[in-house]
Design a protein around this motif. Structure first.
Motif, PDB file in Angstrom:
ATOM      1  N   GLY A   3      47.097  42.748  38.024  1.00  0.00           N
ATOM      2  CA  GLY A   3      45.769  42.302  38.456  1.00  0.00           C
ATOM      3  C   GLY A   3      44.671  42.909  37.605  1.00  0.00           C
ATOM      4  N   ILE A   4      43.601  42.149  37.409  1.00  0.00           N
ATOM      5  CA  ILE A   4      42.370  42.699  36.813  1.00  0.00           C
ATOM      6  C   ILE A   4      41.186  42.155  37.628  1.00  0.00           C
ATOM      7  CG2 ILE A   4      40.915  43.004  34.764  1.00  0.00           C
ATOM      8  CD1 ILE A   4      43.191  42.145  32.976  1.00  0.00           C
ATOM      9  N   VAL A   5      40.329  43.074  38.085  1.00  0.00           N
ATOM     10  CA  VAL A   5      39.082  42.673  38.754  1.00  0.00           C
ATOM     11  C   VAL A   5      37.963  42.915  37.757  1.00  0.00           C
ATOM     12  CG1 VAL A   5      37.494  43.133  40.660  1.00  0.00           C
ATOM     13  CG2 VAL A   5      39.930  43.489  40.983  1.00  0.00           C
ATOM     14  N   ALA A   6      37.062  41.958  37.630  1.00  0.00           N
ATOM     15  CA  ALA A   6      35.889  42.171  36.768  1.00  0.00           C
ATOM     16  C   ALA A   6      34.633  41.789  37.541  1.00  0.00           C
ATOM     17  CB  ALA A   6      36.009  41.347  35.495  1.00  0.00           C
ATOM     18  N   ILE A   7      33.550  42.438  37.164  1.00  0.00           N
ATOM     19  CA  ILE A   7      32.286  42.291  37.897  1.00  0.00           C
ATOM     20  C   ILE A   7      31.198  41.737  36.978  1.00  0.00           C
ATOM     21  CG2 ILE A   7      30.479  43.587  39.152  1.00  0.00           C
ATOM     22  CD1 ILE A   7      33.291  43.587  40.541  1.00  0.00           C
ATOM     23  N   VAL A   8      30.535  40.673  37.432  1.00  0.00           N
ATOM     24  CA  VAL A   8      29.314  40.232  36.750  1.00  0.00           C
ATOM     25  C   VAL A   8      28.168  40.724  37.633  1.00  0.00           C
ATOM     26  CG1 VAL A   8      27.978  38.289  35.849  1.00  0.00           C
ATOM     27  CG2 VAL A   8      30.489  38.146  35.903  1.00  0.00           C
ATOM     28  N   PRO A   9      27.522  41.843  37.252  1.00  0.00           N
ATOM     29  CA  PRO A   9      26.510  42.430  38.138  1.00  0.00           C
ATOM     30  C   PRO A   9      25.443  41.406  38.536  1.00  0.00           C
ATOM     31  CG  PRO A   9      27.034  43.944  36.352  1.00  0.00           C
ATOM     32  CD  PRO A   9      27.709  42.630  36.018  1.00  0.00           C
ATOM     33  N   GLY A  10      25.145  41.428  39.831  1.00  0.00           N
ATOM     34  CA  GLY A  10      24.122  40.504  40.352  1.00  0.00           C
ATOM     35  C   GLY A  10      24.648  39.117  40.643  1.00  0.00           C
ATOM     36  N   LYS A  11      25.904  38.834  40.200  1.00  0.00           N
ATOM     37  CA  LYS A  11      26.385  37.447  40.358  1.00  0.00           C
ATOM     38  C   LYS A  11      27.690  37.311  41.115  1.00  0.00           C
ATOM     39  CE  LYS A  11      24.042  34.788  36.976  1.00  0.00           C
ATOM     40  NZ  LYS A  11      23.907  34.650  35.544  1.00  0.00           N
ATOM     41  N   LEU A  12      28.743  37.967  40.642  1.00  0.00           N
ATOM     42  CA  LEU A  12      30.054  37.652  41.229  1.00  0.00           C
ATOM     43  C   LEU A  12      31.113  38.693  40.891  1.00  0.00           C
ATOM     44  CD1 LEU A  12      32.002  36.483  38.661  1.00  0.00           C
ATOM     45  CD2 LEU A  12      30.476  34.570  38.913  1.00  0.00           C
ATOM     46  N   ALA A  13      32.225  38.579  41.643  1.00  0.00           N
ATOM     47  CA  ALA A  13      33.448  39.321  41.303  1.00  0.00           C
ATOM     48  C   ALA A  13      34.518  38.282  40.978  1.00  0.00           C
ATOM     49  CB  ALA A  13      33.892  40.181  42.481  1.00  0.00           C
ATOM     50  N   ILE A  14      35.292  38.539  39.938  1.00  0.00           N
ATOM     51  CA  ILE A  14      36.376  37.632  39.552  1.00  0.00           C
ATOM     52  C   ILE A  14      37.666  38.440  39.432  1.00  0.00           C
ATOM     53  CG2 ILE A  14      35.606  37.790  37.111  1.00  0.00           C
ATOM     54  CD1 ILE A  14      36.895  35.002  36.673  1.00  0.00           C
ATOM     55  N   THR A  15      38.761  37.894  39.942  1.00  0.00           N
ATOM     56  CA  THR A  15      40.059  38.569  39.844  1.00  0.00           C
ATOM     57  C   THR A  15      41.080  37.611  39.241  1.00  0.00           C
ATOM     58  OG1 THR A  15      39.569  39.797  41.862  1.00  0.00           O
ATOM     59  CG2 THR A  15      41.860  39.771  41.139  1.00  0.00           C
ATOM     60  N   VAL A  16      41.873  38.150  38.324  1.00  0.00           N
ATOM     61  CA  VAL A  16      42.976  37.381  37.761  1.00  0.00           C
ATOM     62  C   VAL A  16      44.254  38.155  38.024  1.00  0.00           C
ATOM     63  CG1 VAL A  16      43.874  36.250  35.703  1.00  0.00           C
ATOM     64  CG2 VAL A  16      41.432  36.633  35.911  1.00  0.00           C
ATOM     65  N   TRP A  17      45.303  37.467  38.401  1.00  0.00           N
ATOM     66  CA  TRP A  17      46.623  38.101  38.570  1.00  0.00           C
ATOM     67  C   TRP A  17      47.657  37.370  37.731  1.00  0.00           C
ATOM     68  CZ3 TRP A  17      50.661  36.504  42.571  1.00  0.00           C
ATOM     69  CH2 TRP A  17      51.805  37.336  42.458  1.00  0.00           C
ATOM     70  N   SER A  18      48.282  38.081  36.838  1.00  0.00           N
ATOM     71  CA  SER A  18      49.392  37.549  36.043  1.00  0.00           C
ATOM     72  C   SER A  18      50.205  38.773  35.619  1.00  0.00           C
ATOM     73  CB  SER A  18      48.840  36.790  34.830  1.00  0.00           C
ATOM     74  OG  SER A  18      49.892  36.510  33.940  1.00  0.00           O
ATOM     75  N   PRO A  19      51.439  38.919  36.114  1.00  0.00           N
ATOM     76  CA  PRO A  19      52.167  40.197  35.986  1.00  0.00           C
ATOM     77  C   PRO A  19      52.681  40.578  34.590  1.00  0.00           C
ATOM     78  CG  PRO A  19      53.046  38.865  37.788  1.00  0.00           C
ATOM     79  CD  PRO A  19      52.145  37.985  37.000  1.00  0.00           C
ATOM     80  N   GLU A  20      52.687  39.641  33.639  1.00  0.00           N
ATOM     81  CA  GLU A  20      53.164  40.037  32.307  1.00  0.00           C
ATOM     82  C   GLU A  20      52.098  40.903  31.631  1.00  0.00           C
ATOM     83  OE1 GLU A  20      56.112  36.241  31.355  1.00  0.00           O
ATOM     84  OE2 GLU A  20      54.241  36.424  30.228  1.00  0.00           O
ATOM     85  N   LEU A  21      52.497  42.118  31.249  1.00  0.00           N
ATOM     86  CA  LEU A  21      51.538  43.103  30.725  1.00  0.00           C
ATOM     87  C   LEU A  21      51.607  43.223  29.203  1.00  0.00           C
ATOM     88  CD1 LEU A  21      52.276  46.016  33.260  1.00  0.00           C
ATOM     89  CD2 LEU A  21      50.690  44.078  33.534  1.00  0.00           C
ATOM     90  N   ASN A  22      50.475  43.574  28.597  1.00  0.00           N
ATOM     91  CA  ASN A  22      50.487  43.890  27.166  1.00  0.00           C
ATOM     92  C   ASN A  22      50.958  45.346  26.980  1.00  0.00           C
ATOM     93  OD1 ASN A  22      48.335  45.645  27.605  1.00  0.00           O
ATOM     94  ND2 ASN A  22      46.781  44.254  26.775  1.00  0.00           N
ATOM     95  N   LYS A  23      50.963  45.815  25.751  1.00  0.00           N
ATOM     96  CA  LYS A  23      51.555  47.142  25.502  1.00  0.00           C
ATOM     97  C   LYS A  23      50.739  48.292  26.114  1.00  0.00           C
ATOM     98  CE  LYS A  23      49.818  47.836  20.748  1.00  0.00           C
ATOM     99  NZ  LYS A  23      48.479  47.403  21.047  1.00  0.00           N
ATOM    100  N   ASN A  24      49.502  48.021  26.493  1.00  0.00           N
ATOM    101  CA  ASN A  24      48.693  49.062  27.142  1.00  0.00           C
ATOM    102  C   ASN A  24      48.767  49.013  28.666  1.00  0.00           C
ATOM    103  OD1 ASN A  24      47.444  50.402  24.849  1.00  0.00           O
ATOM    104  ND2 ASN A  24      46.508  48.411  24.456  1.00  0.00           N
TER     105      ASN A  24
END
Ligand code: GLU
Length: 303
Positions: A260-281
């Protein structure tokens, strides 16, 4: 802005990104997750919601829980928190112990495991039943009493938690844990094992986009502490790839090895994406790409 159209386009345009990352093998219950799961959700400060794919399916939030634990103790303790945890990014892996020794037992930030363990220790100081208190807090933020802790995941975390145990022992030897190591680890493993859907996470994190106000309009944090959590997410939220996230996406965010990754657009919205395949980090490969497309298509970035 037609956010549904945008997430639909992102969903289609990222289909060719599957197979490039790898599902986490950290513990067996996570290794068994279907790598093709994919959901995107948005909640705006004006109350609209948009979702696509597996956005209603609960998944292991893992390190995203560190945002909730930090918010909870920061609200209760204020700036005292920063006597025991730093606010600088880390260029080492999230579960590294090297920096901790160099920094005399003061973790770099609250989002690497060492820092999160100190925050969990504070949670244990403040609450008689810290696991229940944190879960209730998250349920209230998301307005969903059905959010739960996956006990099977928590058990596996404890069974394979050698590094976290090493970090906790080091913190204890540096006088930066007040509770018994066992209590702190048990609480931390349960906090990482909370399961929520993309839409739950958007609702629970909306306060970060909404000047500290939750979806039921309660003041979770004041303007200044809220700004501080967002800025920490910006500089430390994506493991040792926060710079790349700022570069490609340009939003405060927090990821977890559940994909999962949650990201915030201040003043506007929260967006979340879930996709379990991870990069090397350890960040969701598709999630990263999806959020990059989001800020490109909407031009909604803080930069
Ligand atoms: N439970 C994991 C750990 O403590 C969390 C990892 C993560 O999502 O970053 O290592």
């Amino acid at each position: 802005m037609d956010y549904y159209k945008i997430i639909e386009k992102i969903y289609q345009d990222t289909q060719n990104c599957f197979g490039k990352g790898k599902v986490s093998s950290y513990i067996p219950p996570l290794a068994g997750i279907d790598g093709k799961k994919y959901g995107i959700a948005i909640r705006t400060v004006t109350g609209e919601e948009y979702k696509i794919g597996d956005a209603d399916e609960p998944f292991s939030i893992q390190s995203i829980s560190k945002v909730f634990a930090l918010t909870y103790v920061f609200h209760q303790l204020g700036n005292k928190v920063w006597k025991r945890v730093g606010r600088e990014p880390s260029s080492n892996q999230f579960n590294s112990i090297i920096e901790l020794e160099k920094d005399n037992g003061i973790p770099r930030n609250p989002f690497i495991n060492a820092g999160a363990l100190v925050i969990t220790d504070m949670l244990c100081e403040l609450h008689k039943k810290p696991k229940v208190s944190l879960l209730n807090y998250v349920q209230k933020l998301a307005q969903n009493p059905n959010i739960y802790i996956n006990e099977e995941v928590a058990k596996a975390e404890a069974e394979f938690g050698y590094r976290n145990a090493a970090v906790a022992n080091f913190l204890k030897s540096s006088d930066n844990l007040t509770n018994p190591i066992k209590t702190v680890l048990d609480t931390y493993f349960h906090q990482c094992s909370i399961e929520m859907s993309c839409i739950d996470l958007c609702r629970a994190c909306l306060f970060l986009a909404n000047n500290g106000h939750s979806i039921d309009n309660e003041q979770v944090l004041g303007f200044r502490p809220n700004k501080k959590i967002n800025s920490l997410m910006m500089v430390c939220g994506l493991y040792n790839e926060a710079g790349n996230f700022a570069w490609r996406v340009g939003l405060p965010g927090k990821s977890g090895i559940g994909g999962g990754i949650v990201a915030i657009v201040p003043g506007k919205l929260a967006i979340t994406v879930w996709s379990p395949e991870l990069n090397k980090n350890g960040n969701s490969y598709v999630g990263f790409k999806a959020l990059e497309l989001f800020t490109t298509l909407t031009k909604e970035s803080i930069f």
